[in-house]
Write a protein that holds these residues in place. Structure first.
Motif, mmCIF file in Angstrom:
data_model
loop_
_atom_site.group_PDB
_atom_site.id
_atom_site.type_symbol
_atom_site.label_atom_id
_atom_site.label_comp_id
_atom_site.label_asym_id
_atom_site.label_seq_id
_atom_site.Cartn_x
_atom_site.Cartn_y
_atom_site.Cartn_z
ATOM 1 N N CYS A 73 -19.454 -1.385 -4.459
ATOM 2 C CA CYS A 73 -18.097 -1.654 -3.673
ATOM 3 C C CYS A 73 -17.419 -0.381 -3.977
ATOM 4 O O CYS A 73 -16.805 0.064 -2.862
ATOM 5 N N LYS A 74 -18.721 0.185 -4.955
ATOM 6 C CA LYS A 74 -16.880 1.293 -5.334
ATOM 7 C C LYS A 74 -17.631 2.763 -3.843
ATOM 8 O O LYS A 74 -16.224 3.080 -4.310
ATOM 9 N N THR A 75 -18.379 2.642 -3.625
ATOM 10 C CA THR A 75 -19.178 4.000 -2.428
ATOM 11 C C THR A 75 -18.061 2.983 -1.089
ATOM 12 O O THR A 75 -17.348 3.946 -0.647
ATOM 13 N N LEU A 76 -17.608 1.720 -0.878
ATOM 14 C CA LEU A 76 -17.236 1.160 0.277
ATOM 15 C C LEU A 76 -15.575 1.596 -0.349
ATOM 16 O O LEU A 76 -15.240 1.810 1.267
ATOM 17 N N LEU A 77 -15.284 1.552 -0.885
ATOM 18 C CA LEU A 77 -13.633 1.450 -1.123
ATOM 19 C C LEU A 77 -13.663 3.262 -1.042
ATOM 20 O O LEU A 77 -12.337 3.223 -0.455
ATOM 21 N N ASN A 78 -14.497 3.950 -1.314
ATOM 22 C CA ASN A 78 -13.819 5.604 -1.603
ATOM 23 C C ASN A 78 -13.924 5.929 0.170
ATOM 24 O O ASN A 78 -13.537 6.047 0.858
ATOM 25 N N GLU A 79 -15.044 5.131 0.841
ATOM 26 C CA GLU A 79 -15.043 5.315 2.197
ATOM 27 C C GLU A 79 -13.380 4.658 3.007
ATOM 28 O O GLU A 79 -12.832 5.370 3.627
ATOM 29 N N LEU A 80 -13.207 3.660 2.417
ATOM 30 C CA LEU A 80 -11.995 2.734 3.087
ATOM 31 C C LEU A 80 -10.912 3.405 2.621
ATOM 32 O O LEU A 80 -9.864 3.814 3.652
ATOM 33 N N LYS A 81 -10.648 4.057 1.447
ATOM 34 C CA LYS A 81 -9.393 5.028 1.612
ATOM 35 C C LYS A 81 -9.720 6.364 2.082
ATOM 36 O O LYS A 81 -8.293 6.419 2.693
ATOM 37 N N ASN A 82 -11.007 6.794 2.301
ATOM 38 C CA ASN A 82 -10.693 7.910 2.849
ATOM 39 C C ASN A 82 -9.932 8.063 4.727
ATOM 40 O O ASN A 82 -9.968 9.015 5.034
ATOM 41 N N GLY A 83 -10.491 6.264 5.053
ATOM 42 C CA GLY A 83 -9.701 6.547 6.719
ATOM 43 C C GLY A 83 -11.662 5.686 6.986
ATOM 44 O O GLY A 83 -11.099 5.652 8.352
ATOM 45 N N THR A 84 -12.277 5.972 6.635
ATOM 46 C CA THR A 84 -13.670 5.834 7.728
ATOM 47 C C THR A 84 -13.758 4.118 7.872
ATOM 48 O O THR A 84 -13.981 3.929 5.962
ATOM 49 N N VAL A 85 -14.516 3.253 8.631
ATOM 50 C CA VAL A 85 -14.970 2.128 8.872
ATOM 51 C C VAL A 85 -15.804 1.913 8.882
ATOM 52 O O VAL A 85 -16.142 1.885 9.957
ATOM 53 N N PRO A 86 -16.592 1.297 8.114
ATOM 54 C CA PRO A 86 -18.216 1.240 8.022
ATOM 55 C C PRO A 86 -18.475 0.434 8.616
ATOM 56 O O PRO A 86 -17.945 -1.093 8.677
ATOM 57 N N SER A 87 -19.556 -0.431 9.128
ATOM 58 C CA SER A 87 -19.121 -1.340 9.640
ATOM 59 C C SER A 87 -19.950 -2.091 8.460
ATOM 60 O O SER A 87 -20.856 -1.733 7.577
ATOM 61 N N PRO A 88 -19.656 -3.103 8.101
ATOM 62 C CA PRO A 88 -19.803 -4.518 6.799
ATOM 63 C C PRO A 88 -21.721 -4.561 7.447
ATOM 64 O O PRO A 88 -21.858 -5.030 6.080
ATOM 65 N N LEU A 89 -22.416 -4.769 8.056
ATOM 66 C CA LEU A 89 -23.787 -5.365 7.628
ATOM 67 C C LEU A 89 -24.675 -3.627 7.363
ATOM 68 O O LEU A 89 -25.729 -3.916 6.753
ATOM 69 N N ASP A 123 -4.196 0.447 -7.906
ATOM 70 C CA ASP A 123 -3.087 -0.418 -6.376
ATOM 71 C C ASP A 123 -5.182 -1.247 -6.646
ATOM 72 O O ASP A 123 -5.512 -1.316 -5.435
ATOM 73 N N TRP A 124 -4.459 -2.421 -7.591
ATOM 74 C CA TRP A 124 -5.942 -2.801 -7.791
ATOM 75 C C TRP A 124 -6.265 -4.330 -6.156
ATOM 76 O O TRP A 124 -7.217 -4.704 -5.521
ATOM 77 N N GLN A 125 -4.694 -4.477 -5.685
ATOM 78 C CA GLN A 125 -4.643 -5.932 -5.156
ATOM 79 C C GLN A 125 -5.284 -4.553 -3.428
ATOM 80 O O GLN A 125 -5.997 -6.035 -2.681
ATOM 81 N N THR A 126 -4.622 -3.976 -3.170
ATOM 82 C CA THR A 126 -4.635 -3.318 -1.655
ATOM 83 C C THR A 126 -6.121 -2.973 -1.936
ATOM 84 O O THR A 126 -7.412 -3.501 -0.678
ATOM 85 N N SER A 127 -7.100 -2.771 -2.659
ATOM 86 C CA SER A 127 -8.387 -2.380 -3.537
ATOM 87 C C SER A 127 -9.794 -3.433 -2.736
ATOM 88 O O SER A 127 -10.164 -3.473 -1.869
ATOM 89 N N PHE A 128 -8.805 -4.999 -3.395
ATOM 90 C CA PHE A 128 -9.292 -5.463 -3.954
ATOM 91 C C PHE A 128 -9.651 -6.712 -2.319
ATOM 92 O O PHE A 128 -10.196 -7.241 -0.945
ATOM 93 N N THR A 129 -7.743 -6.100 -1.380
ATOM 94 C CA THR A 129 -7.722 -6.928 0.080
ATOM 95 C C THR A 129 -8.902 -5.616 1.243
ATOM 96 O O THR A 129 -9.463 -6.449 2.220
ATOM 97 N N MET A 130 -8.566 -4.765 0.787
ATOM 98 C CA MET A 130 -9.616 -3.710 1.624
ATOM 99 C C MET A 130 -11.139 -4.335 1.481
ATOM 100 O O MET A 130 -11.676 -4.179 2.641
ATOM 101 N N ILE A 131 -11.792 -4.813 0.503
ATOM 102 C CA ILE A 131 -13.317 -4.729 0.698
ATOM 103 C C ILE A 131 -13.025 -5.689 1.528
ATOM 104 O O ILE A 131 -14.189 -5.493 1.830
ATOM 105 N N LEU A 132 -12.686 -6.979 1.015
ATOM 106 C CA LEU A 132 -12.472 -8.558 2.077
ATOM 107 C C LEU A 132 -12.772 -8.563 2.620
ATOM 108 O O LEU A 132 -13.488 -8.687 3.709
ATOM 109 N N GLY A 133 -11.614 -7.758 3.021
ATOM 110 C CA GLY A 133 -11.545 -7.193 4.818
ATOM 111 C C GLY A 133 -12.104 -6.833 5.307
ATOM 112 O O GLY A 133 -12.996 -7.109 6.195
#
Length: 138
Positions: A73-89, A123-133
């Motif tokens: 999930c570290k990779t997903l978190l870095n992508e979300l912070k960079n502004g890219t939204v990968p496909s969940p599947l 900012d663990w709350q934002t990271s938490f919400t971003m990954i779950l979302g």
């Protein structure tokens, strides 16, 4: 007669002494009956019982999967912070979280953040919400 007067005086003295001492010594004795109230000794103060701790939770909340698998999930978190939204599947993080119910996914992700598996997160709350979302877990 002098002996007789002396013995009478001694006898009278003894009788009066006995009468006086019996009267004085019996004055402290209180007779308790139904009509009179007698002081009772004070009741001892009850000893406070120790505080009762709640019983432990029968089923402690734990993660249903291996928390170390959430390192992806570290990779997903870095992508979300960079502004890219990968496909969940296609995201490995979402495939780890997919079989879990929303609450289980949140617990596992919190455990991974506390164990610092995802790296230092300020900012663990934002990271938490971003990954779950991103994985569709709300």
């Amino acid at each position: 007669m002098a002996a007789s007067e002396t013995s009478i005086s001694i006898a009278l003295f003894l009788i009066l002494s006995l009468l006086f001492f019996s009267t004085v010594s019996s004055s402290d004795v209180k007779v308790c009956s139904e009509n009179t109230s007698c002081p009772h000794p004070p009741k001892p103060k009850p000893v406070p019982s120790p505080p009762v701790s709640p019983p432990p939770h029968p089923n402690p909340v734990t993660c249903a999967t291996d928390v170390l698998r959430l390192a992806v999930c570290k990779t997903l978190l870095n992508e979300l912070k960079n502004g890219t939204v990968p496909s969940p599947l296609s995201t490995p993080c979402c495939s780890v979280l997919e079989p879990l119910v929303d609450m289980e996914a949140a617990i596992c992700l919190c455990t991974a953040i506390k164990a610092n598996i995802l790296g230092v997160i300020f900012d663990w709350q934002t990271s938490f919400t971003m990954i779950l979302g991103a994985c569709g877990k709300y």
